[in-house]
Structure formats: structure tokens, C-alpha cells
Design a protein around this motif. Structure first.
Motif, PDB file in Angstrom:
ATOM      1  N   LEU A   7       0.831  -1.211   0.000  1.00 22.59           N
ATOM      2  CA  LEU A   7       0.000   0.000   0.000  1.00 22.59           C
ATOM      3  C   LEU A   7       0.862   1.255   0.000  1.00 22.59           C
ATOM      4  CD1 LEU A   7      -2.845  -1.017   2.477  1.00 22.59           C
ATOM      5  CD2 LEU A   7      -3.019  -0.695  -0.004  1.00 22.59           C
ATOM      6  N   ALA A   8       1.942   1.230   0.765  1.00 18.15           N
ATOM      7  CA  ALA A   8       2.832   2.384   0.808  1.00 18.15           C
ATOM      8  C   ALA A   8       3.466   2.633  -0.557  1.00 18.15           C
ATOM      9  CB  ALA A   8       3.912   2.184   1.866  1.00 18.15           C
ATOM     10  N   ILE A   9       3.856   1.550  -1.226  1.00 22.60           N
ATOM     11  CA  ILE A   9       4.439   1.679  -2.565  1.00 22.60           C
ATOM     12  C   ILE A   9       3.410   2.231  -3.540  1.00 22.60           C
ATOM     13  CG2 ILE A   9       5.344   0.377  -4.537  1.00 22.60           C
ATOM     14  CD1 ILE A   9       6.690  -1.480  -2.446  1.00 22.60           C
ATOM     15  N   LEU A  10       2.200   1.678  -3.497  1.00 21.82           N
ATOM     16  CA  LEU A  10       1.150   2.158  -4.398  1.00 21.82           C
ATOM     17  C   LEU A  10       0.828   3.631  -4.167  1.00 21.82           C
ATOM     18  CD1 LEU A  10      -1.277  -0.889  -4.432  1.00 21.82           C
ATOM     19  CD2 LEU A  10       0.151  -0.067  -6.310  1.00 21.82           C
ATOM     20  N   GLU A  11       0.777   4.034  -2.910  1.00 18.93           N
ATOM     21  CA  GLU A  11       0.508   5.441  -2.610  1.00 18.93           C
ATOM     22  C   GLU A  11       1.615   6.335  -3.127  1.00 18.93           C
ATOM     23  OE1 GLU A  11      -0.224   5.777   1.578  1.00 18.93           O
ATOM     24  OE2 GLU A  11      -2.092   4.647   1.459  1.00 18.93           O
ATOM     25  N   SER A  12       2.865   5.901  -2.986  1.00 17.28           N
ATOM     26  CA  SER A  12       3.962   6.737  -3.466  1.00 17.28           C
ATOM     27  C   SER A  12       3.949   6.798  -4.994  1.00 17.28           C
ATOM     28  CB  SER A  12       5.309   6.223  -2.957  1.00 17.28           C
ATOM     29  OG  SER A  12       5.579   4.937  -3.453  1.00 17.28           O
ATOM     30  N   LEU A  13       3.557   5.699  -5.654  1.00 16.80           N
ATOM     31  CA  LEU A  13       3.452   5.724  -7.117  1.00 16.80           C
ATOM     32  C   LEU A  13       2.339   6.660  -7.562  1.00 16.80           C
ATOM     33  CD1 LEU A  13       3.944   1.964  -8.028  1.00 16.80           C
ATOM     34  CD2 LEU A  13       5.539   3.842  -8.457  1.00 16.80           C
ATOM     35  N   ASP A  14       1.245   6.657  -6.826  1.00 13.77           N
ATOM     36  CA  ASP A  14       0.139   7.558  -7.168  1.00 13.77           C
ATOM     37  C   ASP A  14       0.549   9.022  -7.059  1.00 13.77           C
ATOM     38  OD1 ASP A  14      -1.607   5.535  -7.782  1.00 13.77           O
ATOM     39  OD2 ASP A  14      -2.512   5.474  -5.778  1.00 13.77           O
ATOM     40  N   ALA A  15       1.470   9.303  -6.154  1.00 13.72           N
ATOM     41  CA  ALA A  15       1.902  10.687  -5.951  1.00 13.72           C
ATOM     42  C   ALA A  15       2.870  11.161  -7.035  1.00 13.72           C
ATOM     43  CB  ALA A  15       2.549  10.826  -4.582  1.00 13.72           C
ATOM     44  N   MET A  16       3.395  10.233  -7.836  1.00  8.75           N
ATOM     45  CA  MET A  16       4.372  10.591  -8.875  1.00  8.75           C
ATOM     46  C   MET A  16       3.672  11.101 -10.126  1.00  8.75           C
ATOM     47  SD  MET A  16       6.998   7.441  -8.876  1.00  8.75           S
ATOM     48  CE  MET A  16       7.899   6.969  -7.427  1.00  8.75           C
ATOM     49  N   ASP A  17       4.412  11.898 -10.866  1.00 10.76           N
ATOM     50  CA  ASP A  17       3.890  12.291 -12.169  1.00 10.76           C
ATOM     51  C   ASP A  17       4.314  11.234 -13.200  1.00 10.76           C
ATOM     52  OD1 ASP A  17       6.542  12.767 -12.847  1.00 10.76           O
ATOM     53  OD2 ASP A  17       6.361  14.937 -12.805  1.00 10.76           O
ATOM     54  N   HIS A  18       3.873  11.424 -14.424  1.00 11.03           N
ATOM     55  CA  HIS A  18       4.095  10.420 -15.476  1.00 11.03           C
ATOM     56  C   HIS A  18       5.582  10.179 -15.725  1.00 11.03           C
ATOM     57  CE1 HIS A  18       3.221   8.038 -18.990  1.00 11.03           C
ATOM     58  NE2 HIS A  18       4.055   8.783 -19.695  1.00 11.03           N
ATOM     59  N   ILE A  19       6.378  11.205 -15.761  1.00 13.15           N
ATOM     60  CA  ILE A  19       7.815  11.085 -16.041  1.00 13.15           C
ATOM     61  C   ILE A  19       8.518  10.309 -14.927  1.00 13.15           C
ATOM     62  CG2 ILE A  19       9.977  12.364 -16.326  1.00 13.15           C
ATOM     63  CD1 ILE A  19       8.272  14.562 -17.692  1.00 13.15           C
ATOM     64  N   GLN A  20       8.172  10.597 -13.694  1.00 12.52           N
ATOM     65  CA  GLN A  20       8.773   9.879 -12.568  1.00 12.52           C
ATOM     66  C   GLN A  20       8.407   8.400 -12.607  1.00 12.52           C
ATOM     67  OE1 GLN A  20       7.112  12.332  -9.489  1.00 12.52           O
ATOM     68  NE2 GLN A  20       9.100  13.291  -9.051  1.00 12.52           N
ATOM     69  N   MET A  21       7.145   8.109 -12.932  1.00 10.37           N
ATOM     70  CA  MET A  21       6.718   6.711 -13.025  1.00 10.37           C
ATOM     71  C   MET A  21       7.478   5.981 -14.121  1.00 10.37           C
ATOM     72  SD  MET A  21       2.669   6.355 -12.284  1.00 10.37           S
ATOM     73  CE  MET A  21       2.005   7.883 -12.898  1.00 10.37           C
ATOM     74  N   GLU A  22       7.703   6.640 -15.252  1.00 11.28           N
ATOM     75  CA  GLU A  22       8.458   6.025 -16.343  1.00 11.28           C
ATOM     76  C   GLU A  22       9.892   5.716 -15.914  1.00 11.28           C
ATOM     77  OE1 GLU A  22       7.762   4.805 -19.382  1.00 11.28           O
ATOM     78  OE2 GLU A  22       5.678   5.110 -18.800  1.00 11.28           O
ATOM     79  N   LYS A  23      10.489   6.626 -15.158  1.00  4.95           N
ATOM     80  CA  LYS A  23      11.851   6.402 -14.671  1.00  4.95           C
ATOM     81  C   LYS A  23      11.899   5.196 -13.735  1.00  4.95           C
ATOM     82  CE  LYS A  23      13.604  11.093 -15.095  1.00  4.95           C
ATOM     83  NZ  LYS A  23      14.134  12.268 -14.388  1.00  4.95           N
ATOM     84  N   VAL A  24      10.916   5.085 -12.869  1.00  2.16           N
ATOM     85  CA  VAL A  24      10.851   3.941 -11.952  1.00  2.16           C
ATOM     86  C   VAL A  24      10.667   2.651 -12.743  1.00  2.16           C
ATOM     87  CG1 VAL A  24       9.475   2.835 -10.139  1.00  2.16           C
ATOM     88  CG2 VAL A  24      10.022   5.275  -9.988  1.00  2.16           C
ATOM     89  N   MET A  25       9.788   2.669 -13.727  1.00  4.10           N
ATOM     90  CA  MET A  25       9.555   1.475 -14.546  1.00  4.10           C
ATOM     91  C   MET A  25      10.805   1.095 -15.332  1.00  4.10           C
ATOM     92  SD  MET A  25       6.657   0.309 -13.818  1.00  4.10           S
ATOM     93  CE  MET A  25       6.588  -0.939 -15.075  1.00  4.10           C
ATOM     94  N   ASP A  26      11.520   2.069 -15.869  1.00  4.44           N
ATOM     95  CA  ASP A  26      12.772   1.785 -16.578  1.00  4.44           C
ATOM     96  C   ASP A  26      13.787   1.134 -15.645  1.00  4.44           C
ATOM     97  OD1 ASP A  26      11.786   2.794 -18.940  1.00  4.44           O
ATOM     98  OD2 ASP A  26      12.715   4.772 -18.684  1.00  4.44           O
ATOM     99  N   TYR A  27      13.864   1.632 -14.424  1.00  6.45           N
ATOM    100  CA  TYR A  27      14.779   1.072 -13.427  1.00  6.45           C
ATOM    101  C   TYR A  27      14.415  -0.385 -13.128  1.00  6.45           C
ATOM    102  CZ  TYR A  27      17.095   0.347  -8.937  1.00  6.45           C
ATOM    103  OH  TYR A  27      17.848  -0.167  -7.916  1.00  6.45           O
ATOM    104  N   ILE A  28      13.138  -0.649 -12.938  1.00  8.01           N
ATOM    105  CA  ILE A  28      12.676  -2.010 -12.647  1.00  8.01           C
ATOM    106  C   ILE A  28      12.959  -2.934 -13.831  1.00  8.01           C
ATOM    107  CG2 ILE A  28      10.620  -3.432 -12.245  1.00  8.01           C
ATOM    108  CD1 ILE A  28       9.544  -1.047 -10.578  1.00  8.01           C
ATOM    109  N   ARG A  29      12.702  -2.447 -15.040  1.00  8.91           N
ATOM    110  CA  ARG A  29      12.965  -3.259 -16.235  1.00  8.91           C
ATOM    111  C   ARG A  29      14.445  -3.615 -16.345  1.00  8.91           C
ATOM    112  NH1 ARG A  29       9.426   0.729 -19.009  1.00  8.91           N
ATOM    113  NH2 ARG A  29       7.373  -0.214 -19.032  1.00  8.91           N
ATOM    114  N   GLU A  30      15.314  -2.660 -16.049  1.00  6.66           N
ATOM    115  CA  GLU A  30      16.752  -2.906 -16.117  1.00  6.66           C
ATOM    116  C   GLU A  30      17.172  -3.959 -15.099  1.00  6.66           C
ATOM    117  OE1 GLU A  30      20.487  -2.979 -17.449  1.00  6.66           O
ATOM    118  OE2 GLU A  30      18.806  -1.946 -18.400  1.00  6.66           O
TER     119      GLU A  30
END
Length: 65
Positions: A7-30
Motif C-alpha cells: 500500500l505504501a508503494i502504491l501510494e507513493s506511485l500515485d503521488a508521482m507524475d508520469h515522467i517519474q513513473m516512467e523512470k521507476v519502470m525503466d529502473y525495474i525493467r533494467e
């Protein structure tokens, strides 16, 4: 406990803008790509070891003739 973390992770993701979310997803993919490469290397090494073991008896038979 895990549910609270999720839940804490989901809440922090909700607080991010689109660019920040893309950066997080790129990091996870790597990270996932790196893990995949390591797993592939392990499988390859295991296969080579099995091939070596399988060829050893053949090598011993050739030496007898």
C-alpha cells in the motif's frame, strides 16, 4: 506486514507524475533484464557441465581402444 508495504508503494506511485513513473519502470525493467542475464548464464553453465559429464565416459572408451 507485506500488505502495508504494498500500500505504501502504491501510494507513493500515485503521488508521482508520469515522467517519474516512467523512470521507476525503466529502473525495474533494467533490474529484471540483469537478473534474466544471470539466470541465462547459469543455465548455460549447467548445460555445459552436463555435456562435459556426458562426454567423459566416451573419452574413457576411446582411450581403451
Amino acid at each position: 506486514m507485506k500488505t502495508l508495504r504494498k500500500l505504501a508503494i502504491l501510494e507513493s506511485l500515485d503521488a508521482m507524475d508520469h515522467i517519474q513513473m516512467e523512470k521507476v519502470m525503466d529502473y525495474i525493467r533494467e533490474i529484471l533484464r540483469q537478473e534474466s542475464k544471470v539466470q541465462d548464464r547459469r543455465k548455460r553453465n549447467q548445460a555445459m557441465e552436463q555435456i562435459r559429464k556426458a562426454l567423459q565416459p566416451e573419452k574413457n572408451l576411446r582411450a581403451q581402444f
